[in-house]
Design an enzyme around this catalytic site. Sequence first.
Site, PDB file in Angstrom:
ATOM      1  N   ASP A  21      -4.481  -2.442  16.265  1.00  0.00           N
ATOM      2  CA  ASP A  21      -5.513  -2.202  15.210  1.00  0.00           C
ATOM      3  C   ASP A  21      -4.647  -1.881  13.808  1.00  0.00           C
ATOM      4  O   ASP A  21      -5.386  -1.796  12.955  1.00  0.00           O
ATOM      5  CB  ASP A  21      -6.366  -1.111  15.621  1.00  0.00           C
TER       6      ASP A  21
ATOM      7  N   GLY B 203      -9.898  -4.325  17.093  1.00  0.00           N
ATOM      8  CA  GLY B 203      -9.278  -3.626  15.792  1.00  0.00           C
ATOM      9  C   GLY B 203     -10.119  -2.178  15.806  1.00  0.00           C
ATOM     10  O   GLY B 203      -9.785  -1.503  14.924  1.00  0.00           O
TER      11      GLY B 203
ATOM     12  N   ARG C   5     -21.663 -20.908  17.713  1.00  0.00           N
ATOM     13  CA  ARG C   5     -21.170 -20.452  18.823  1.00  0.00           C
ATOM     14  C   ARG C   5     -20.312 -19.295  18.626  1.00  0.00           C
ATOM     15  O   ARG C   5     -19.772 -19.077  17.403  1.00  0.00           O
ATOM     16  CB  ARG C   5     -20.251 -21.632  19.252  1.00  0.00           C
TER      17      ARG C   5
ATOM     18  N   HIS D 113      -8.946  -9.419  24.989  1.00  0.00           N
ATOM     19  CA  HIS D 113      -7.418  -8.683  25.250  1.00  0.00           C
ATOM     20  C   HIS D 113      -6.350  -9.831  24.943  1.00  0.00           C
ATOM     21  O   HIS D 113      -5.103  -9.452  25.307  1.00  0.00           O
ATOM     22  CB  HIS D 113      -7.473  -8.147  26.754  1.00  0.00           C
TER      23      HIS D 113
ATOM     24  N   GLU E  59     -14.952  -6.272  15.700  1.00  0.00           N
ATOM     25  CA  GLU E  59     -15.889  -5.595  16.763  1.00  0.00           C
ATOM     26  C   GLU E  59     -16.490  -4.447  16.343  1.00  0.00           C
ATOM     27  O   GLU E  59     -17.741  -4.276  17.022  1.00  0.00           O
ATOM     28  CB  GLU E  59     -14.885  -5.418  18.121  1.00  0.00           C
TER      29      GLU E  59
ATOM     30  N   GLY F 189      -8.132   9.394  30.936  1.00  0.00           N
ATOM     31  CA  GLY F 189      -7.304  10.538  31.439  1.00  0.00           C
ATOM     32  C   GLY F 189      -6.754  11.394  30.413  1.00  0.00           C
ATOM     33  O   GLY F 189      -5.539  11.775  30.578  1.00  0.00           O
TER      34      GLY F 189
ATOM     35  N   GLY G 135      -3.756   2.054  25.080  1.00  0.00           N
ATOM     36  CA  GLY G 135      -3.708   0.604  25.414  1.00  0.00           C
ATOM     37  C   GLY G 135      -2.585  -0.210  25.142  1.00  0.00           C
ATOM     38  O   GLY G 135      -1.737   0.163  24.126  1.00  0.00           O
TER      39      GLY G 135
HETATM   40  O1  F6P Z   1      -6.880   0.205  20.652  1.00  0.00           O
HETATM   41  C1  F6P Z   1      -6.536  -0.966  20.948  1.00  0.00           C
HETATM   42  C2  F6P Z   1      -7.807  -1.854  21.335  1.00  0.00           C
HETATM   43  O2  F6P Z   1      -7.461  -3.041  21.836  1.00  0.00           O
HETATM   44  C3  F6P Z   1      -9.024  -1.917  20.506  1.00  0.00           C
HETATM   45  O3  F6P Z   1      -8.679  -2.798  19.511  1.00  0.00           O
HETATM   46  C4  F6P Z   1     -10.106  -2.245  21.312  1.00  0.00           C
HETATM   47  O4  F6P Z   1     -11.193  -1.783  21.081  1.00  0.00           O
HETATM   48  C5  F6P Z   1      -9.759  -1.458  22.579  1.00  0.00           C
HETATM   49  O5  F6P Z   1      -8.231  -1.214  22.636  1.00  0.00           O
HETATM   50  C6  F6P Z   1      -9.996  -1.989  23.982  1.00  0.00           C
HETATM   51  O6  F6P Z   1      -9.776  -1.114  25.102  1.00  0.00           O
HETATM   52  P1  F6P Z   1      -9.874  -1.531  26.440  1.00  0.00           P
HETATM   53  O7  F6P Z   1      -8.512  -2.159  26.913  1.00  0.00           O
HETATM   54  O8  F6P Z   1      -9.898  -0.253  27.101  1.00  0.00           O
HETATM   55  O9  F6P Z   1     -10.805  -2.418  26.697  1.00  0.00           O
END
Ligand code: F6P
Length: 360
Positions: free
Chosen positions: A142, A185, A278, A284, A237, A80, A14
């Site tokens: 994370d 995270g 709420r 992202h 999360e 991948g 990521g």
């Molecule tokens: O590992 C980084 C991260 O942003 C995590 O915190 C999150 O769960 C995951 O990647 C989200 O991944 P994607 O970009 O595939 O939605």
Amino acid sequence: MGEHKRIGILTSGGDCAGLNAAIRAVVHSAVNTYGWEVFGIRQATQGLMERPPQAISLTPDKVDPYLTTGGTFLGTTNKGNPFAFPMADGSVCDRSYEIIEGYRMLGLDALIGIGGDGSLAILRRLAQQGGINLVGIPKTIDNDVGVTECSIGFDTAVSVATEAVDRLQFTAASHNRVMILEVMGRDAGHIAMWAGIAGGADIILIPEIPYTLEGICQHIKKRQQQGKNYCLIVIAEAVRTEAGDRVVVAEHPENCRLGGIGQYLSQEICRMIGAETRVTVLGHIQRGGMPSHSDRLIATAFGVAAVELIAKEKYDHVVTWQKRHVVCVPIEEAINQYSTVNPNGTLATTARRMGIFLGS
Ligand code: F6P
């Protein structure tokens, strides 16, 4: 100056803020200090599977404008796995040999891989199989790579999450609401813990500390009895439902997408005590945007140190941040040491003493 080298650099997994600052530092250091050539590989290892391999020559002038930009201008992927690459017909195929061949076709002497624990594990396996001279740089919002106190991207993500808590406070107070902020995270609660404390949250829920819905509701009611008409909750999360189920947006064979625990909590609080709730899912936004000064600084120090490792031909190592210094450790250690929040560590104790409810 030593012998001339051609080095490759790629970003894998990521994206996060600060990747471009690290690439820039590698290029400056390799070109200006050693007179080497640097090639940026497109789209992580996938650029090495392409024919011809997808790489661009990088010079200080080319990379300078990227210092303050988010993402990675080389592109990346968190899917991948080359050892089980998903093919169009639904099958999986080992394409590791193509990557190693791509590396050879570029005539590279060494490779710098910027990635989290998963990417570093894959890159190391490729390096061992193909005799690639690999050096790693840790990145992940994370902050779960255990050998380093911080990874590129974490500071920016915490800043974004903290600002979100700050902003939610005013609207929560105006409407007498329970505001829930769901942050990323993966299986570590670092972002939630840091942003929750920094933003003055009332409740922080992380996967490392169990909770009961009854305990959370009691805490909200106690606040109401004290005349505090709103409540700010930060939840990571990967927190599970009270019954222990993972909440996911989508299952994926390589990487399930977490998300939705905030909504679950909201419904349960409303059901149990009728509080108006709420939910904000930060998503992202935590990964994007301009890198913080700290991420730029760490990324720059890591980039320079990674080039030094290549100059010393100290491969199979990753650069880390420890006690104000860059220290190199074997990549194997970086892969094996996963860092989560210590439920009785300094931050958890700090939170509890500040009256923040952690679920138990
Ligand atoms: O590992 C980084 C991260 O942003 C995590 O915190 C999150 O769960 C995951 O990647 C989200 O991944 P994607 O970009 O595939 O939605």
